[in-house]
Design an enzyme around this catalytic site. Structure first.
Site, mmCIF file in Angstrom:
data_model
loop_
_atom_site.group_PDB
_atom_site.id
_atom_site.type_symbol
_atom_site.label_atom_id
_atom_site.label_comp_id
_atom_site.label_asym_id
_atom_site.label_seq_id
_atom_site.Cartn_x
_atom_site.Cartn_y
_atom_site.Cartn_z
ATOM 1 N N ASP A 1 0.851 -1.186 0.000
ATOM 2 C CA ASP A 1 0.000 0.000 0.000
ATOM 3 C C ASP A 1 0.887 1.237 0.000
ATOM 4 O OD1 ASP A 1 -2.172 1.653 0.117
ATOM 5 O OD2 ASP A 1 -2.705 1.206 2.189
ATOM 6 N N GLU B 1 -6.915 4.689 -8.647
ATOM 7 C CA GLU B 1 -8.145 5.194 -8.043
ATOM 8 C C GLU B 1 -8.883 6.220 -8.890
ATOM 9 O OE1 GLU B 1 -8.926 7.725 -4.020
ATOM 10 O OE2 GLU B 1 -7.840 5.835 -3.782
ATOM 11 N N LYS C 1 -9.988 1.466 -8.897
ATOM 12 C CA LYS C 1 -10.432 1.545 -7.496
ATOM 13 C C LYS C 1 -11.574 2.550 -7.368
ATOM 14 C CE LYS C 1 -7.302 2.672 -4.346
ATOM 15 N NZ LYS C 1 -6.366 2.672 -3.204
ATOM 16 N N THR D 1 -13.358 -0.028 -2.789
ATOM 17 C CA THR D 1 -12.694 0.426 -1.575
ATOM 18 C C THR D 1 -13.674 1.101 -0.626
ATOM 19 O OG1 THR D 1 -10.763 1.664 -0.799
ATOM 20 C CG2 THR D 1 -12.040 2.660 -2.565
ATOM 21 N N PHE E 1 -11.916 -2.177 5.276
ATOM 22 C CA PHE E 1 -10.944 -1.365 6.008
ATOM 23 C C PHE E 1 -10.875 -1.757 7.483
ATOM 24 C CE2 PHE E 1 -9.830 2.691 3.513
ATOM 25 C CZ PHE E 1 -9.794 1.994 2.322
#
Length: 324
Positions: free
Chosen positions: A16, A95, A131, A155, A177
């Site tokens: 990440d 993203e 994403k 996400t 998450f």
């Protein structure tokens, strides 16, 4: 054997970070990026050539200042993604702006744009995950993109309703998450810590994984947003885990061998009945989870703020380019 080496036996490890040097060091299978990571990486001297190339590509597309700024950001995302793909065997997540989280059609359009830039650069779309936030609108966009062979990473996923809707939409991968769920419950309960075996973030990912495997969904589960090593080790066996470089370093420095916690066999223990969610049922079920409602809204706001920081940086670079 290190904990990191042991983890890789059961789980695909994802870095990440937008720092290409860190990715080369830890040798993950996949990597994820976001505007905040790119903003920090773009300011480092060793990546100046990627910034300059993105500026040049945006200038060649032409248009007004706003159009060149947006084009620069697109090219920067793809430029970093391409460099990352040179050193990992798997996929990179790129993203879509969080400002499009409630706009299905514009999310689809941005995904088409990013994939087109990757393909023009010779990158197979199979190596890219778009994403998108796990809103109802984001999930619908991902459902359509998946039918076109554009794979998606959903996400900001906090509720079981989001997970079920993503599976039914046939998305490639979800990112629940863990750390942000843990943060919310820690604050809500007024405690300094929560014991690892009672961690609601770990419990959430475990529940989703078991549900997917029990009912044969192909959507992959990638635990994300970790606060401590124990959250990671308790999810050994999850399809993928995306881990920050500081926690990757701790795992790599710690000797030990992990016990596999999640497996398709143990998933048969899931107590959840199979359900179907239309839009109204999804919205009600998600709304019943106070943590998920708060963290999804908060996450979108924070991702949006990060994107605006990158946009402000992009505007300054384009202004310099046009003025030079």
């Amino acid at each position: 054997m290190s904990l990191l080496e042991s983890l890789k036996k059961y789980t695909t490890v994802v870095a990440d970070t937008g720092d290409i040097n860190s990715i080369a060091k830890f040798k993950p299978q996949d990597a994820t990026t976001n505007p905040s990571l790119l903003f920090n990486a773009a300011k480092q001297a060793e990546y100046a050539h990627l910034v300059e190339q993105a500026l040049q590509d945006a200038a060649e597309e032409g248009g007004d200042h706003a159009a060149q700024t947006e084009a620069f950001m697109d090219h920067l995302f793809v430029g970093f993604g391409r460099e990352i793909l040179k050193i990992i065997p798997g996929r990179v997540s790129t993203e879509v702006d969080a400002g499009l989280s409630f706009d299905t059609e514009r999310t689809i359009a941005k995904a088409h744009r990013l994939i087109a830039l990757y393909e023009q650069a010779g990158v197979d779309r199979k190596r890219v995950l778009i994403k998108v936030a796990s809103t109802w609108e984001g999930i619908r966009a991902a459902e359509k993109l998946e039918r076109e062979g554009i794979h998606c990473n959903l996400t900001l996923l906090f509720s079981f309703a989001q997970a079920v809707a993503c599976a039914e939409a046939g998305v490639t991968l979800i990112s629940p998450f863990v750390g942000r769920i843990y943060d919310w419950y820690k604050k809500d309960q007024g405690v300094a810590d929560i014991a690892p075996n009672e961690d609601p973030g770990v419990e959430s990912v475990t529940r989703i994984y078991q549900y997917y495997k029990k009912y044969g969904y192909q959507t992959q589960v990638m635990g994300a947003s970790f606060r401590k090593v124990e959250q990671i080790t308790l999810l050994a066996g999850c399809d993928l885990l995306t881990i920050s470089t500081d926690l990757l370093a701790k795992l790599g420095e710690t000797e030990g061998e992990l016990t596999r916690r999640l497996s398709p066999e143990s998933a048969q223990e899931s107590k959840d009945a199979k359900i179907h969610l239309d839009e109204k049922t999804f919205r009600w079920m998600h709304n019943e989870d106070a943590m998920a409602v708060e963290k999804l809204s908060d996450g979108i706001r924070k991702f949006y703020a990060d994107a605006r920081k990158l946009e402000k940086y992009a505007q300054s670079k384009v202004t310099q380019k046009v003025g030079s």
